[in-house]
Design an enzyme around this catalytic site. Sequence first.
Site, mmCIF file in Angstrom:
data_model
loop_
_atom_site.group_PDB
_atom_site.id
_atom_site.type_symbol
_atom_site.label_atom_id
_atom_site.label_comp_id
_atom_site.label_asym_id
_atom_site.label_seq_id
_atom_site.Cartn_x
_atom_site.Cartn_y
_atom_site.Cartn_z
ATOM 1 N N THR A 18 0.813 -1.220 0.000
ATOM 2 C CA THR A 18 0.000 0.000 0.000
ATOM 3 C C THR A 18 0.843 1.266 0.000
ATOM 4 O O THR A 18 0.456 2.279 -0.575
ATOM 5 C CB THR A 18 -0.927 0.001 1.233
ATOM 6 O OG1 THR A 18 -1.773 -1.150 1.188
ATOM 7 C CG2 THR A 18 -1.788 1.249 1.272
ATOM 8 N N SER A 177 18.241 -13.507 0.252
ATOM 9 C CA SER A 177 19.388 -13.531 -0.661
ATOM 10 C C SER A 177 19.877 -12.125 -0.965
ATOM 11 O O SER A 177 21.092 -11.871 -1.024
ATOM 12 C CB SER A 177 19.008 -14.245 -1.964
ATOM 13 O OG SER A 177 18.622 -15.580 -1.728
ATOM 14 N N THR A 194 0.966 -4.794 4.250
ATOM 15 C CA THR A 194 0.699 -5.129 5.649
ATOM 16 C C THR A 194 0.021 -6.482 5.836
ATOM 17 O O THR A 194 0.150 -7.090 6.904
ATOM 18 C CB THR A 194 -0.187 -4.046 6.291
ATOM 19 O OG1 THR A 194 -1.427 -3.970 5.584
ATOM 20 C CG2 THR A 194 0.500 -2.695 6.269
ATOM 21 N N ASP A 195 -0.697 -6.986 4.833
ATOM 22 C CA ASP A 195 -1.500 -8.191 5.035
ATOM 23 C C ASP A 195 -0.660 -9.392 5.464
ATOM 24 O O ASP A 195 -1.076 -10.170 6.330
ATOM 25 C CB ASP A 195 -2.281 -8.537 3.765
ATOM 26 C CG ASP A 195 -3.467 -7.600 3.550
ATOM 27 O OD1 ASP A 195 -3.798 -6.845 4.484
ATOM 28 O OD2 ASP A 195 -4.053 -7.614 2.449
#
Length: 654
Positions: A18, A177, A194-195
Amino acid sequence: MSQPTDESRVLVIYTGGTIGMLIGNRGYVPEPFFLTETLKSQTRFHDPLQDSLFSNSGSVQGFRQFLSQSGRSSPSGPSPTTAEFKPPTLLVRSSRPIGNFATRGLGGLNQLDAPAPPTCVKLAENLYEAHLPSLITPRSSVSGGGGSKSIRYAILEWNPLLDSSNIETEDWIRLASEIELNYSFDAFVILHGTDTMSYTSSALSFLLEDLGKTVILTGAQIPLSQLRNDAVDNLMGALSIAGNYIIPECCLYFNHTLFRGNRVSKISSYDLGAFQSPNFPPLVNVGIDIIVNWNDVIRQTSLRRFRAHKVMSPHVATLRLFPGIATATIRAFLSPPIRGVVLESFGSGNAPQRPDLILAFKEACDRGVVIVAISQCMKGSVSDAYEAGRELAAVGVVAGSDMTPECALTKLSYLLSKPELHVEDVRKLVSTPLRGELTRQSATTLSQTTINQNIENIQGLLSEFVRLSGRPETPQITISLPTEATQDAAASWTSTAAEAASTEAALLPFLIHAAAARNDAEAVKFCLEAEATTDSIASPGPSNVASGLANTLDAASGGSPLHAAALNGSTECVDILLSRGALVHLRDTLGHTALYYAARRGHERIVNVLVQAGASLSGLDGGFAAWAVKTAIQNADHVSRDIWLKAGVHTEDF
């Protein structure tokens, strides 16, 4: 290019989310270039000439001088504008092509309007590098920091940008990596949706083995494109902490709070405080002051170099119990190829006591499936307080203590990916704290120190202090409590535990520096053992390093005891300090690491030990090191040349 001492370098890895989205025809969508171009235009994030209001408002005098010079030209001619100034580039490596903008879905954006892509060079299969333009923040100081500092950073933008709901296990490995490939940076900030951010922060905490630098994930609930947003505070907060403090953990920063990354869960889809750490306090609270809870920061005591683990087992899953759950459902869920299951149980680790259900769990455990029980409650821990919980343990289900669901799942995936671990090893390790992800249950409590013990501790401390002062005759120091006859007189020493601890905290930092410089291993051990009885050790210098006496800074040089030991060839002291959490990446006020001083003084064994522990030349080390190797080659000084090469100088540097 050498690195200024008042500048730290941070790599920002922008995965999407977002924070950098714009409103499209179907809602918020990530847009290439937007985040970087926006940050370039805001002087709080980019002040290449250090001539913005932010850089010149540290004092009334500075602000007035800034106003008087605004719009004027220097005697030698007009000064360059920000647009004309080209900031230095930073070398960044990746497992994917960098800046390959031609493959982006740019929609209606004319390719000629897009920023010129950097020149990307393919070094090997799945290894690319490019010099990315850097951004630099205004000079600023933070709570406990030593003077003002700028943060120079480069943004490695993924292609394509991802909504966090599309993050996969392979993306966690890619992040690990890229941190490994760019470990020469001082710290790392990962911009992420954020999810699934708490899944990523948990996974990285395990994949980044023997981490010695700060890694912070952050994002936003409201994108930077909106006038009112939380993106500015979250990104600036993460940059400020990463650039000014060495917190050798994978962390998550949100809403003025830095959490341990494997201790958080997303608890709200609309509050700005979207994350909580239900069973562990925050590492940093950002308010008027930045308060670092150093006693909770992990101390790195491993003598191994940092490495990124690059495998995760896909055969793990989470099963949430509910009243009336069918045994057939559980049997199907536990069937191959499943190797590990996080069982979200009731309360403190309970499950229905139906014989057929318990038998299904037992059969799976006997078959080698690792089942970890955690609580469905946000707060609390799995225990054996109830019979229902003990039945699970009896058939082989492992207690996951107070781990979050995200942490338990990623930890199980990490452990099961290690071929050297047998099933019993995994069961043992999954309930053992590896990165501070769970609370170890302690059966003992500390007894309160007696008054006489306080006096004895302080007396020993003062005697050691006098001995290290170098006097030929060490006087015997004796401290006595006031007698009944002198109770009303002013006592020379009070006897509370708090006062004893504060006395130790004031003296121990000076003592350990002196001990390390004099190669007095016994005195170093004495200090570190005394530290165990003191709640906290206050550094007399800047307090922007990890907790513990082993990392306390000298007020004059800004160096740690490890610097002093390395400079003076105190090999045994170096070993002791590293075993107690001394940070090998700390730089003193001159910008040098302990490895630099050991190499410059020709202490080969110390160089070997520090390199093995993950040390590398950084800051201002590189310029002198390259010159030293060149000079050693010209003078046929093979010993000095070999020591610098062992310290990490590359022949291409000269």
